[in-house]
Design a protein around this motif. Structure first.
Motif, PDB file in Angstrom:
ATOM      1  N   SER A   1       0.511  -1.657  -0.098  1.00  0.00           N
ATOM      2  CA  SER A   1       0.294  -0.068  -0.128  1.00  0.00           C
ATOM      3  C   SER A   1       0.954   1.174   0.064  1.00  0.00           C
ATOM      4  O   SER A   1       1.568   1.229   0.658  1.00  0.00           O
ATOM      5  N   LYS A   2       0.893   2.272  -0.926  1.00  0.00           N
ATOM      6  CA  LYS A   2       0.877   3.486  -0.956  1.00  0.00           C
ATOM      7  C   LYS A   2       0.372   4.339  -0.090  1.00  0.00           C
ATOM      8  O   LYS A   2      -0.714   4.637  -0.027  1.00  0.00           O
ATOM      9  N   GLN A   3       1.161   5.613   0.374  1.00  0.00           N
ATOM     10  CA  GLN A   3       0.629   7.003   0.386  1.00  0.00           C
ATOM     11  C   GLN A   3       1.487   8.190  -0.302  1.00  0.00           C
ATOM     12  O   GLN A   3       2.419   8.460  -0.288  1.00  0.00           O
ATOM     13  N   LEU A   4       0.381   9.092  -1.282  1.00  0.00           N
ATOM     14  CA  LEU A   4       0.772  10.006  -1.666  1.00  0.00           C
ATOM     15  C   LEU A   4       0.277  11.226  -1.655  1.00  0.00           C
ATOM     16  O   LEU A   4      -1.123  11.272  -0.693  1.00  0.00           O
ATOM     17  N   ASP A   5       1.192  11.997  -1.420  1.00  0.00           N
ATOM     18  CA  ASP A   5       1.600  13.265  -1.675  1.00  0.00           C
ATOM     19  C   ASP A   5       0.890  14.217  -0.239  1.00  0.00           C
ATOM     20  O   ASP A   5       0.516  14.944   0.552  1.00  0.00           O
ATOM     21  N   GLY A   6       1.344  12.082   1.336  1.00  0.00           N
ATOM     22  CA  GLY A   6       0.614  13.003   2.724  1.00  0.00           C
ATOM     23  C   GLY A   6      -0.266  13.417   2.973  1.00  0.00           C
ATOM     24  O   GLY A   6      -1.049  13.490   3.474  1.00  0.00           O
ATOM     25  N   SER A   7      -1.710  12.507   1.626  1.00  0.00           N
ATOM     26  CA  SER A   7      -2.747  12.925   1.898  1.00  0.00           C
ATOM     27  C   SER A   7      -3.520  12.306   3.135  1.00  0.00           C
ATOM     28  O   SER A   7      -4.724  12.788   3.802  1.00  0.00           O
ATOM     29  N   GLY A   8      -2.688  10.937   3.670  1.00  0.00           N
ATOM     30  CA  GLY A   8      -3.165  10.117   4.721  1.00  0.00           C
ATOM     31  C   GLY A   8      -3.493   9.835   4.191  1.00  0.00           C
ATOM     32  O   GLY A   8      -4.078   8.372   5.234  1.00  0.00           O
ATOM     33  N   ASN A   9      -4.659   8.739   3.029  1.00  0.00           N
ATOM     34  CA  ASN A   9      -4.642   8.140   1.751  1.00  0.00           C
ATOM     35  C   ASN A   9      -4.210   7.090   1.776  1.00  0.00           C
ATOM     36  O   ASN A   9      -3.556   7.079   0.972  1.00  0.00           O
ATOM     37  N   TRP A  10      -4.448   5.425   2.055  1.00  0.00           N
ATOM     38  CA  TRP A  10      -3.656   4.981   1.891  1.00  0.00           C
ATOM     39  C   TRP A  10      -4.118   4.159   0.614  1.00  0.00           C
ATOM     40  O   TRP A  10      -5.335   3.546   0.417  1.00  0.00           O
ATOM     41  N   TYR A  11      -3.297   3.472  -0.764  1.00  0.00           N
ATOM     42  CA  TYR A  11      -4.194   2.204  -1.541  1.00  0.00           C
ATOM     43  C   TYR A  11      -3.483   1.482  -1.960  1.00  0.00           C
ATOM     44  O   TYR A  11      -1.477   1.704  -2.215  1.00  0.00           O
ATOM     45  N   VAL A  12      -3.575  -0.120  -2.161  1.00  0.00           N
ATOM     46  CA  VAL A  12      -3.369  -0.953  -2.741  1.00  0.00           C
ATOM     47  C   VAL A  12      -2.934  -1.153  -3.981  1.00  0.00           C
ATOM     48  O   VAL A  12      -3.356  -0.800  -4.976  1.00  0.00           O
ATOM     49  N   ASP A  13      -1.064  -0.643  -3.808  1.00  0.00           N
ATOM     50  CA  ASP A  13      -0.762  -0.773  -5.198  1.00  0.00           C
ATOM     51  C   ASP A  13      -0.275  -2.522  -5.969  1.00  0.00           C
ATOM     52  O   ASP A  13      -0.609  -2.426  -7.041  1.00  0.00           O
ATOM     53  N   MET A  14      -0.279  -2.698  -5.574  1.00  0.00           N
ATOM     54  CA  MET A  14       0.360  -4.719  -5.388  1.00  0.00           C
ATOM     55  C   MET A  14      -0.028  -5.731  -4.907  1.00  0.00           C
ATOM     56  O   MET A  14      -0.180  -4.645  -3.774  1.00  0.00           O
ATOM     57  N   ARG A  15       0.114  -6.652  -5.201  1.00  0.00           N
ATOM     58  CA  ARG A  15      -1.388  -8.132  -4.210  1.00  0.00           C
ATOM     59  C   ARG A  15      -0.650  -8.962  -5.263  1.00  0.00           C
ATOM     60  O   ARG A  15      -0.272  -9.036  -6.265  1.00  0.00           O
ATOM     61  N   ILE A  16       0.223  -9.669  -4.211  1.00  0.00           N
ATOM     62  CA  ILE A  16       1.165 -11.543  -5.219  1.00  0.00           C
ATOM     63  C   ILE A  16       0.352 -12.417  -4.060  1.00  0.00           C
ATOM     64  O   ILE A  16       0.680 -12.208  -2.843  1.00  0.00           O
ATOM     65  N   ARG A  17       0.059 -13.055  -4.877  1.00  0.00           N
ATOM     66  CA  ARG A  17      -0.610 -14.176  -3.955  1.00  0.00           C
ATOM     67  C   ARG A  17       0.505 -15.364  -4.768  1.00  0.00           C
ATOM     68  O   ARG A  17       1.184 -15.585  -5.155  1.00  0.00           O
ATOM     69  N   ALA A  18       1.344 -16.127  -3.329  1.00  0.00           N
ATOM     70  CA  ALA A  18       2.527 -16.827  -3.408  1.00  0.00           C
ATOM     71  C   ALA A  18       2.637 -17.347  -3.153  1.00  0.00           C
ATOM     72  O   ALA A  18       1.924 -18.389  -2.039  1.00  0.00           O
ATOM     73  N   THR A  19       3.126 -19.348  -3.550  1.00  0.00           N
ATOM     74  CA  THR A  19       2.993 -20.134  -3.323  1.00  0.00           C
ATOM     75  C   THR A  19       4.746 -20.969  -3.246  1.00  0.00           C
ATOM     76  O   THR A  19       5.130 -20.032  -3.884  1.00  0.00           O
ATOM     77  N   ARG A  20       5.099 -21.452  -2.504  1.00  0.00           N
ATOM     78  CA  ARG A  20       5.998 -21.677  -2.282  1.00  0.00           C
ATOM     79  C   ARG A  20       7.185 -22.785  -3.126  1.00  0.00           C
ATOM     80  O   ARG A  20       5.594 -23.784  -2.777  1.00  0.00           O
ATOM     81  N   GLY A  21       7.988 -22.621  -3.393  1.00  0.00           N
ATOM     82  CA  GLY A  21       8.530 -23.643  -3.751  1.00  0.00           C
ATOM     83  C   GLY A  21       9.375 -24.339  -3.123  1.00  0.00           C
ATOM     84  O   GLY A  21       9.727 -24.281  -2.542  1.00  0.00           O
ATOM     85  N   GLY A  22       9.827 -26.227  -3.767  1.00  0.00           N
ATOM     86  CA  GLY A  22      10.989 -26.257  -3.712  1.00  0.00           C
ATOM     87  C   GLY A  22      12.690 -26.054  -3.749  1.00  0.00           C
ATOM     88  O   GLY A  22      12.467 -25.233  -4.941  1.00  0.00           O
TER      89      GLY A  22
END
Length: 110
Positions: free
Chosen positions: A88-109
Motif C-alpha cells: 500500500s502507498k500513501q501519496l502526497d501526504g494525504s493520509g489516504n492509503w491505496y493497495v498498488d500491488m498484490r501477490i499470491r505466492a506459492t512456496r517452491g521446493g
C-alpha cells in the motif's frame, strides 16, 4: 530470505528482488532489507510485527527523484503452501492509503 520475480505474459522477468531478514531476540521484531534487482525505487531498512491478521511492515522508499514515499506491506494467509502479500502507498501526504500491488505466492521446493 525470499526471492521475488514478476513475469509478463511472455514469461520475461519484469521485476525481481530479494528480501533478507533476521529476528532480534532483544526487541522481538523482524529486521529486514529489500535488495532490488530491477526497481525504480530503493527501500530503506525496515522492521515488521505480527498480529492475528498477519505480518505488517512500515517502510519508506526513495523514489528516483530522491523523494521519500511512505509504504506499507502486509503478509497474510500465511501457510506452509504460501501467502498473500500486499503493498500500500500513501501519496502526497494525504493520509489516504491505496493497495498498488498484490501477490499470491506459492512456496517452491529447493
Amino acid at each position: 530470505m525470499d526471492d521475488f520475480s514478476l513475469l509478463d505474459a511472455q514469461g520475461k522477468v519484469t521485476y525481481a528482488g530479494r528480501t533478507l531478514r533476521t529476528y532480534s531476540l532483544q526487541d522481538k521484531r523482524w529486521h529486514q532489507v529489500f535488495l532490488p534487482v530491477q526497481m525504480n525505487a530503493t527501500l530503506n531498512p525496515f522492521t515488521a510485527h505480527r498480529d492475528k491478521d498477519g505480518v505488517h511492515l512500515k517502510v519508506e522508499q526513495r523514489l528516483p527523484s530522491g523523494e521519500l514515499q511512505p509504504a506499507r506491506f502486509r503478509f497474510s494467509q500465511i501457510s506452509d503452501k504460501g501467502f498473500v502479500w500486499e503493498s500500500s502507498k500513501q501519496l502526497d501526504g494525504s493520509g489516504n492509503w491505496y493497495v498498488d500491488m498484490r501477490i499470491r505466492a506459492t512456496r517452491g521446493g529447493e
